[in-house]
Structure formats: structure tokens, C-alpha cells
Design a protein around this motif. Structure first.
Motif, mmCIF file in Angstrom:
data_model
loop_
_atom_site.group_PDB
_atom_site.id
_atom_site.type_symbol
_atom_site.label_atom_id
_atom_site.label_comp_id
_atom_site.label_asym_id
_atom_site.label_seq_id
_atom_site.Cartn_x
_atom_site.Cartn_y
_atom_site.Cartn_z
ATOM 1 N N ARG A 1 -15.712 -37.696 10.965
ATOM 2 C CA ARG A 1 -16.827 -38.237 11.738
ATOM 3 C C ARG A 1 -16.520 -38.336 13.226
ATOM 4 O O ARG A 1 -17.397 -38.113 14.071
ATOM 5 N N ASP A 2 -15.277 -38.673 13.582
ATOM 6 C CA ASP A 2 -14.949 -38.799 14.999
ATOM 7 C C ASP A 2 -15.090 -37.476 15.732
ATOM 8 O O ASP A 2 -15.456 -37.448 16.911
ATOM 9 N N TYR B 1 -18.844 -37.004 16.241
ATOM 10 C CA TYR B 1 -19.320 -37.804 17.379
ATOM 11 C C TYR B 1 -18.922 -37.154 18.696
ATOM 12 O O TYR B 1 -19.726 -37.059 19.633
ATOM 13 N N LYS C 1 -24.931 -38.757 16.055
ATOM 14 C CA LYS C 1 -25.070 -39.807 17.059
ATOM 15 C C LYS C 1 -24.185 -40.988 16.681
ATOM 16 O O LYS C 1 -24.091 -41.367 15.522
ATOM 17 N N ARG C 2 -23.525 -41.554 17.670
ATOM 18 C CA ARG C 2 -22.647 -42.700 17.414
ATOM 19 C C ARG C 2 -23.452 -43.880 16.877
ATOM 20 O O ARG C 2 -24.604 -44.097 17.248
ATOM 21 N N VAL C 3 -22.798 -44.642 16.011
ATOM 22 C CA VAL C 3 -23.461 -45.773 15.360
ATOM 23 C C VAL C 3 -23.825 -46.852 16.372
ATOM 24 O O VAL C 3 -24.928 -47.404 16.336
ATOM 25 N N ALA C 4 -22.899 -47.150 17.262
ATOM 26 C CA ALA C 4 -23.088 -48.253 18.213
ATOM 27 C C ALA C 4 -23.111 -47.716 19.640
ATOM 28 O O ALA C 4 -22.260 -46.909 20.024
ATOM 29 N N SER D 1 -13.906 -44.555 10.807
ATOM 30 C CA SER D 1 -13.992 -44.299 12.238
ATOM 31 C C SER D 1 -14.115 -45.632 12.961
ATOM 32 O O SER D 1 -14.575 -46.634 12.383
ATOM 33 N N GLU E 1 -16.262 -46.327 14.832
ATOM 34 C CA GLU E 1 -17.688 -46.666 14.792
ATOM 35 C C GLU E 1 -17.971 -47.689 13.700
ATOM 36 O O GLU E 1 -18.917 -48.476 13.808
ATOM 37 N N ASP E 2 -17.163 -47.685 12.629
ATOM 38 C CA ASP E 2 -17.335 -48.676 11.560
ATOM 39 C C ASP E 2 -17.015 -50.081 12.083
ATOM 40 O O ASP E 2 -17.712 -51.050 11.746
ATOM 41 N N LYS F 1 -17.198 -50.989 15.242
ATOM 42 C CA LYS F 1 -18.261 -51.312 16.197
ATOM 43 C C LYS F 1 -19.533 -51.765 15.480
ATOM 44 O O LYS F 1 -20.262 -52.642 15.972
ATOM 45 N N ALA F 2 -19.798 -51.181 14.313
ATOM 46 C CA ALA F 2 -20.969 -51.582 13.532
ATOM 47 C C ALA F 2 -20.839 -53.027 13.069
ATOM 48 O O ALA F 2 -21.828 -53.790 13.047
#
Length: 488
Positions: free
Chosen positions: A379-380, A383, A389-392, A441, A443-444, A446-447
Motif C-alpha cells: 500500500r505504501d 500511495y 489516495k491516502r487514508v488521512a 502502513s 496510514e493505519d 493515521k486513521a
């Protein structure tokens, strides 16, 4: 423009009310035109209608005994009525479906007896370059086109399917592929990526004794032809090499940035970190390996050339960087020569990024076409390439690797991550009870922050070899200075 073999002529053979329209080289073994003519009597245009008025059209052919026809399974998705139209004008309504091979995209249906002979299935040796005659209907003319096998896709149980190349009209998925004697060697299935040939052995393996299921009833779920698993093939191996190179590029870049951060101030006095040399060697070996990949596919060739240029610029960047550190260490001063070399390093790494972005559209196109990239890409990397698209919509300010996505290799000063209490070198193990692993990632993480705005959560990190629980206070809203700019 399509390249053609020297000296081909257009080969036309009249068939009842149609013809064979095929590119044919007289140097090839002679085709039994009469056998193809007979075979054409057992080929029909299949029209599948759904309850909501949608229609799918392809071909089917009689085989596996009287009252049986085989076709491409994706044509029958949600079908409530299926009609077969033969060359002589006879139309037969199929009572229902008998069996489906979902993995290979094959289906067997029942048809009323009409006195027509089923085609003979044969197993024969097929390899790249083998020519096959594939059923085709164009503007009401029934005939065959000659296509060539270009790739072999191998599965756990042997050859699963072949890739076909050559010019042919569309809309003929489910057609038989015949040898020069008119025997069936496989079925042609049209996908978004081209034409595939499924060997006749899999047609013969369909259980013709399965109970009949009427259209509109509980028909087995069909898979689209493009979704059927072909097993690994030459293109899959090339795509895996491309994917492996992306991972090494990403981690090499991360380690370079860590090296830059580590040697700031008096850090250069410690010399070049060993891990920098490690990733430099890995990238050099990867460049050599990818440079040896041979592909006739223009898209993959373009991407490989691009990645090799990116890799070479990253190698140059690290070479300049290591020279800067060595010179500084020897002089015991980060003087003019070290600064100049380091500026060259930063310029080279920026050029590498620009080169990569120049073929971003091609990379996105290959991602859509490639099962390997779409199923296995971390996933990285998605991104980073803008594929997802990035989650956050904010930045932590950390540099990580694909190998260890939750280890903060670098955490820049003045960033949101630093404000939250994280430190460079931390490995985030869990946040608010959610555990992280190597498949995840940042992003997890950050979520989790977004879900807990205004709260204090437990964040477990590994710091200096020990697990530490941080009482992390999340602000009620993300400070504007950490919010990423919006992109179209």
C-alpha cells in the motif's frame, strides 16, 4: 503498425454461406479446408439475455456428446435466456446450464438435439509460435481467423492457458481453437488484456453428468474472463521483477534520507552507516537483474527503462553522499568539498523522482492490467505512486521502509509525529488497541488518530529495545500546518 512475417497472402476458402478469413503463410503445413467447413456447422453465435434487458454475445460450439455445447462462462452471467444461432439459420433455445469451471472461465450448456455432430477434442503440443484457427463471426459471416500463441501461463496443475496474438474481430469469446484437421485444441476467451486459449483438456474435464439448472434459477456464480486465474506466466514473472524493483527503490530512498538525517551536525564523523552500503549494493544488483529482463511488450519495456534510469540516479545520489561523508570524516570538517558533494547527492535524488514521475501514467496503466501488481503491491508504494489516495490528509513527518512500515527510520524535527511524542527509531506496535504488522502502513496509524480526535489513547512503541506505552493526546483537530495540500 503491426509487423508481419515475410510473404503472407490472404487465404480465403468458401464455407457454405461464409468463408475462412485468415492470414496464411504457404510455408505452413496445409490446412484441411473441408474439415474447417464441417467444423463450422457446429459453431453458433450465442446470445445471452438477462432479466433487466442486457445482452451478451459470443460463440459456443457443440462438443462432449449430443445436446452439449461449451462456451465462455462470463457470457452467461445473470442469464435468463440463451439462444444459439447457427450458420444455416437454425436457432436453438438452451434449456439451461450444466456445469461451470470458474477458475478457467469455461461453461457447458444444454442444447436441443439437431442432428449436428459435436467437435472432437484433442490434446496436442502447443508452444509459443504455434498457429491455431479460431472460430469467428463478422458481419454475419462465419469463418476462422489464424492466431499465434505468444505466451504460456503455467498453473499448479500444469498449463492453464495460453496468450494469443494476431488480428481478429472482437465479440467471439467462447470460440473453438482448431488444429489443421478441424479438431478442437482449446477455447478462446476474450478478456480486457487480450485473447486467451484454454487447453481442450479442461473442456474434457467438465462434468457433463451434472444436473441441469434452468436459466434464471440458481445458476453457479460466473467469473469474468479477466478475473479467472491463469496461473503464473512470463508476463507475471516480469511484473514480479518490476514490483521487486519498486520495493528496493522505495527502501533505498528511505535509507538514503535516514543517512542524510543521521550525518547532520557532527554525525559525519562516525562515517557512512553500514546499512547505506547494504541498500546501495541491493539496488545495484537489482538494476543488473532488471536490466536483463527481456520483454516484447512496449508498456513493460517503457517502464523497465524508466525504472533503470531512476535506479541509476539513486545510486549516483548515494555515491555522492558517501563521498561527502568520507571526505568530511577525513578532514574532520563538513567543509566546502563535502557540502558540494552533498548538494550533488540531493540533486541526483531529486532527478530520480522527476524521472519516475515522468512515466507515472504508464505505471498506472500497467497496474490496471497486471494481476501481480494489483494484488501484491504494498500500500505504501500505491500511495507514493498515487495509485491509491491516502487514508488521512495529514503528514506524520516520518520516513519508513516497506520491510518495516511502522519503524520510524526518520522523524523530522517540528513534525506532527514529534508533537505527538514519537521519536526517531520508534517502532509503533499498536494504537488504541489496534495492533500493526508488516502488511500494514503508517496510514493505519493515521486513521486511528482521525478516529480519536480530542482523546488520549495508548500507543505502544518499541523504543531502545523496550516496549513503552505512550499516553498520546490527540488534538481536537489536525493543526493546519500538518495538513497535506489537496491534489486533483
Amino acid at each position: 503498425m503491426t509487423n508481419r512475417r515475410p510473404g503472407p497472402v490472404l487465404f480465403l476458402v468458401l464455407l457454405m454461406s461464409g468463408m475462412v478469413f485468415s492470414q496464411f503463410d504457404p510455408a505452413e503445413a496445409q490446412v484441411d479446408a473441408a474439415a474447417l467447413s464441417r467444423a463450422m456447422k457446429s459453431v453458433a453465435v450465442l446470445t445471452a439475455e438477462t432479466k433487466d434487458g442486457k445482452e451478451s454475445r459470443g460463440l459456443a460450439f457443440l462438443a462432449a456428446g449430443e445436446g452439449r455445447a461449451v462456451t465462455a462462462a462470463h457470457l452467461l452471467k445473470n442469464a435468463s435466456r440463451v439462444t444459439l444461432s447457427f450458420q444455416d439459420g437454425v436457432e436453438l433455445l438452451s434449456p439451461g446450464i450444466i456445469a461451470v469451471d470458474e477458475k478457467r472461465g469455461l461453461a457447458m450448456i444444454e442444447v436441443p438435439a439437431s442432428g449436428r455432430e459435436g467437435l472432437t477434442l484433442v490434446q496436442t503440443s502447443i508452444s509459443p509460435g504455434t498457429m491455431v484457427h479460431c472460430g469467428a463471426v463478422r458481419d454475419g459471416t462465419y469463418g476462422f481467423v489464424q492466431l499465434s500463441v505468444s505466451e504460456v501461463h503455467q498453473g499448479a496443475s500444469g498449463v492453464e492457458r495460453y496468450v494469443l496474438t494476431g488480428e481478429a474481430p472482437s465479440g467471439n469469446s467462447g470460440s473453438p481453437a482448431l488444429d489443421q484437421k478441424g479438431n478442437v485444441t482449446g477455447m478462446v476467451i476474450e478478456t480486457t488484456e487480450g485473447r486467451l486459449l484454454v487447453p481442450s483438456a479442461f473442456i474434457a474435464a467438465i462434468d457433463a453428468s451434472s444436473p441441469l439448472k434452468s436459466w434464471g434459477g440458481e445458476v453457479p456464480e460466473m467469473v469474468d474472463a479477466a478475473q479467472a486465474d491463469p496461473g503464473p506466466g512470463p508476463m507475471d514473472e516480469i511484473d514480479q521483477a518490476i514490483l521487486d524493483f519498486f520495493v528496493i527503490l522505495y527502501d533505498h530512498d528511505s535509507v538514503y534520507r535516514w543517512g542524510q538525517e543521521t550525518t547532520n551536525g557532527q554525525g559525519f564523523m562516525q562515517g557512512v552507516p553500514e546499512v547505506v552500503y547494504h541498500y546501495q549494493t541491493k539496488l545495484e544488483m537489482a538494476i543488473k537483474k532488471l536490466g536483463g529482463v527481456d520483454t516484447g511488450d512496449p508498456l513493460r519495456k517503457k517502464i523497465i527503462m524508466n525504472l533503470l534510469e531512476v535506479g541509476k540516479n539513486q545510486v549516483v545520489a548515494v555515491n555522492y553522499f558517501t563521498q561527502a561523508v568520507v571526505v568530511g570524516q577525513g578532514a574532520k570538517d563538513w567543509g566546502a568539498q563535502s557540502q558540494d558533494l552533498n548538494k550533488r547527492a540531493k540533486a541526483a535524488i531529486n532527478i530520480a523522482g522527476e524521472v519516475l514521475m515522468s512515466e507515472l501514467s504508464a505505471i498506472h496503466e500497467l497496474y490496471e492490467r497486471s494481476t501481480v501488481l494489483s494484488e501484491k503491491m504494498h500500500r505504501d508504494i500505491k500511495y507514493f505512486l498515487g495509485i491509491e489516495k491516502r487514508v488521512a490528509p495529514f503528514a506524520i513527518g516520518a520516513v519508513t521502509t516497506i520491510e518495516k512500515p511502522f519503524r520510524l527510520l526518520v522523524l523530522y524535527s517540528g513534525t506532527f509525529g514529534e508533537a505527538l511524542g514519537l521519536k526517531a527509531g520508534d517502532t509503533i506496535l499498536s494504537a488504541a488497541g489496534l495492533k500493526f504488522d508488516a502488511e500494514g502502513s503508517m496510514e493505519d496509524f493515521k486513521a486511528v488518530i482521525l478516529e480519536n480526535l480530542g482523546k488520549t489513547i495508548d500507543v505502544v512503541v518499541e523504543r531502545d529495545g523496550k516496549q513503552t506505552t505512550l499516553k498520546m493526546k490527540i488534538p481536537g483537530e489536525i493543526p493546519e500546518k500538518y495538513v497535506l495540500p489537496q491534489t486533483l
